[in-house]
Design an enzyme around this catalytic site. Structure first.
Site, PDB file in Angstrom:
ATOM      1  N   SER A 144      30.166  27.930  45.899  1.00 18.75           N
ATOM      2  CA  SER A 144      31.047  28.952  46.463  1.00 18.75           C
ATOM      3  C   SER A 144      30.360  30.306  46.363  1.00 18.75           C
ATOM      4  CB  SER A 144      32.367  28.985  45.685  1.00 18.75           C
ATOM      5  OG  SER A 144      33.115  30.145  45.973  1.00 18.75           O
ATOM      6  N   TYR A 167      37.087  28.290  38.226  1.00 14.40           N
ATOM      7  CA  TYR A 167      36.374  28.072  39.489  1.00 14.40           C
ATOM      8  C   TYR A 167      35.017  28.763  39.465  1.00 14.40           C
ATOM      9  CZ  TYR A 167      35.729  27.916  44.606  1.00 14.40           C
ATOM     10  OH  TYR A 167      35.255  27.695  45.883  1.00 14.40           O
TER      11      TYR A 167
END
Length: 255
Positions: A144, A167
């Site tokens: 990401s 995350y």
């Protein structure tokens, strides 16, 4: 027109998810055979039903929990002609996504175990498969932009959303695991690369969409299909000697 992945066979973990369910038909259209994995077989088959009608000879479905070590090892032990894999799975617990100060240590550790742990396991078993078969293999893991840069927390103002600390920790670690494993295996026939998407549209609040768009060069949140091309590139012979790399697809958000 020549199909990039004609007669190649790829494993797609998380094939019933947001990215996986769009990647599978793209692979089929490029002439690839697909082994679609997901922990919920019924949901995966329903999600992909419309896209595989004309490709039934090219696809097989396997119910698999990639957080289960025994199951993952057994799955790879039964394979004999794989050319690569893509891990799009996103396992997490029920308390995932809380504000930073509300995240308990136990929840943080559990999410790292589920997501990063399963990414490690899947990557490890892809490497083991290569060591056993010694044929070219390309693995793509999904990171990401928030595995590359710090979050822009102001875009979450006036929403109930946040950027989960788990995350960021997981996605940055995945990139380094990729480098570790390809360096350890040390064989140009075995490649691992990463694609790091920016924000993917998934019915987020309008205020967030507008704030996010101001940080891009005009596109705003991306459609999941915008990520597919980079994955196909890594799986194809066009990236034959590209390894340990990360392609960021974010319309300039991370600049």
């Amino acid at each position: 027109m020549e199909k990039l992945l004609e007669n190649k066979t790829f494993v797609i973990a998380g094939a019933g998810g947001l990215l996986g369910s769009r990647l599978v038909p793209a692979l089929l259209k490029q002439g690839a055979n697909v082994v679609a994995l997901d922990r919920d077989l019924e949901v995966m088959q329903k999600k992909l039903h419309a896209t595989y009608e004309g490709f039934k000879e090219q696809i097989s479905f396997v119910e698999l929990d990639i957080t289960n070590e025994e199951s993952v090892k057994y799955f790879f032990s039964q394979q004999s002609s794989l050319d690569g894999a893509v891990n799009t799975a996103y396992p997490r617990n029920k308390t995932y996504g809380k504000d930073f100060f509300d995240v308990s240590l136990s929840s943080f550790n559990e999410n790292l175990s589920l997501h990063l742990g399963s990414a490690f396991l899947f990557t490890q078993q892809c490497a083991a498969y290569f060591k056993a078969n010694r044929t070219p293999f390309s693995l793509v893991n999904i990171s990401s932009i928030y595995g590359v840069v710090a979050p822009k927390f102001d875009i979450y103002d006036n929403t109930s959303m946040t950027m989960p600390v788990e995350y960021a920790a997981i996605k940055s670690a995945i990139q380094h695991i990729n480098k570790y494993v390809v360096a350890y295996v040390n064989d140009s026939r075995f490649r691992i690369n990463c694609v790091s998407p920016g924000g993917i549209f998934d019915s987020q609040p309008e205020s967030f969409l507008l704030a996010y768009k101001k940080n891009t060069h005009g596109a705003g949140m991306l459609d999941v299909d915008e990520v597919i091309g980079s994955i196909l590139f890594f799986l194809s012979e066009q990236s034959r000697y590209v390894t340990g790399q990360n392609i960021i697809v974010d319309d300039g958000f991370s600049l």
